[in-house]
Design an enzyme around this catalytic site. Structure first.
Site, PDB file in Angstrom:
ATOM      1  N   TYR A  40     145.487 -15.351 -66.731  1.00 52.63           N
ATOM      2  CA  TYR A  40     145.382 -15.272 -68.070  1.00 52.63           C
ATOM      3  C   TYR A  40     145.897 -16.878 -68.409  1.00 52.63           C
ATOM      4  O   TYR A  40     144.784 -17.356 -69.189  1.00 52.63           O
ATOM      5  CB  TYR A  40     146.558 -14.556 -68.884  1.00 52.63           C
ATOM      6  CG  TYR A  40     146.367 -14.432 -70.492  1.00 52.63           C
ATOM      7  CD1 TYR A  40     145.334 -13.949 -71.240  1.00 52.63           C
ATOM      8  CD2 TYR A  40     147.099 -15.242 -71.113  1.00 52.63           C
ATOM      9  CE1 TYR A  40     145.349 -14.044 -72.477  1.00 52.63           C
ATOM     10  CE2 TYR A  40     147.180 -15.459 -72.458  1.00 52.63           C
ATOM     11  CZ  TYR A  40     146.190 -14.640 -73.158  1.00 52.63           C
ATOM     12  OH  TYR A  40     146.141 -14.555 -74.602  1.00 52.63           O
TER      13      TYR A  40
ATOM     14  N   LYS B 193     142.901 -19.504 -70.206  1.00 51.38           N
ATOM     15  CA  LYS B 193     143.343 -20.357 -71.293  1.00 51.38           C
ATOM     16  C   LYS B 193     143.248 -21.771 -71.153  1.00 51.38           C
ATOM     17  O   LYS B 193     142.980 -22.593 -72.036  1.00 51.38           O
ATOM     18  CB  LYS B 193     144.582 -19.790 -71.960  1.00 51.38           C
ATOM     19  CG  LYS B 193     144.303 -18.296 -72.779  1.00 51.38           C
ATOM     20  CD  LYS B 193     143.123 -18.054 -73.477  1.00 51.38           C
ATOM     21  CE  LYS B 193     143.240 -16.752 -73.975  1.00 51.38           C
ATOM     22  NZ  LYS B 193     142.304 -16.636 -75.106  1.00 51.38           N
TER      23      LYS B 193
END
Length: 269
Positions: A174, A178
């Site tokens: 993640y 991002k």
């Protein structure tokens, strides 16, 4: 004596009341959470909102909401942003149905099945591939299609995360996805400045959304557990608070803002 209506005054008044009248925006992940809040804000300001999502239940709920709003102009389309053909068809459909694209909010994203639970040394290939495919590659697919169709002076806002600004243990996929979204944002801002197309990102912190609840479900955190995030504001933020920042970046009050990342995190410490 009857009043004489001045068309210029009437137009100015309408722009003040509905500053986004005549504008068309695409919103991925627009049927729930931050995406839905953004779509609601834009619609209330007069915009046409074109929602893309993959969750049938959320899409049905969004349909009920927008169909109940007097004068709302909208569309809701099932789109998996990790599939290039679906993204391209969605953006082409916006142009075909509404004739233009003034901006977009790329909100759709996933956290995977092991968010906050597994270190890099235990990372599963399929889990990595899924998170990167949606959050990073999917955002690129959306940006590419949008930039090919957006009007000069348009605006794109990508939803990154506090995870795109910092590294967190057991969140490698993640975090990486991002960080990549922020890199895409900054590159596209440089590439499209000559057309005055703004490309910015927001980096939400602890925002209570269905995605946050999913993370709590994975880690076993009770919904009523004490607030424990390192934020100066001792609470979770709301989807609407994040949507207001996105709407600002999409609207007419941010015309010299591009390549920026706006933190929406209650002063993360």
């Amino acid at each position: 004596m009857g009043s004489i209506e001045n068309p210029e005054i009437m137009a100015s008044t309408m722009l003040h009341i509905l500053p986004l009248a005549g504008k068309v925006y695409g919103i991925t992940g627009g049927a729930s959470g931050i995406g839905l809040a953004t779509a609601q804000i834009l619609s209330r300001r007069g915009a046409t909102v074109c929602i893309a999502d993959v969750d049938p239940k959320a899409m049905a709920s969004a349909e009920v909401y927008f169909s109940g709003q007097s004068g709302a102009k909208y569309s809701i389309t099932k789109v998996d942003i990790s599939k290039r053909s679906e993204v391209n068809a969605w953006v082409d459909g916006i142009i075909s149905q509404f004739g233009r694209l003034d901006g977009a909010a790329n909100v759709a994203g996933v956290i995977g099945k092991i968010h906050g639970a597994v270190p890099v040394s235990e990372m599963d290939d399929d889990e990595w591939d899924k998170i990167v495919a949606v959050n990073l590659t999917g955002t690129m697919y959306c940006m590419r299609a949008q930039l090919r169709n957006i009007v000069d002076g348009g605006s794109i806002v990508n939803v990154a995360s506090i995870h795109g600004l910092k590294g967190f243990a057991n969140h490698a996929a993640y975090d990486a996805s991002k960080h990549g979204v922020i890199g895409l944002t900054k590159a596209a801002a440089q590439e499209n400045g000559a057309r005055e197309i703004r490309v910015n990102a927001v980096a939400p912190g602890a925002i209570y959304t269905p995605l946050m609840q999913k993370n709590w479900d994975i880690t076993g955190r009770p919904k009523d557990a004490p607030f424990d995030d390192p934020s100066a504001f001792r609470r979770q933020g709301t989807a609407m608070e994040t949507g207001n920042v996105i709407a600002f970046l999409l609207g007419p009050d941010s015309t010299f803002v591009s390549g920026s990342v706006y933190s929406v995190d209650g002063a993360w410490i």
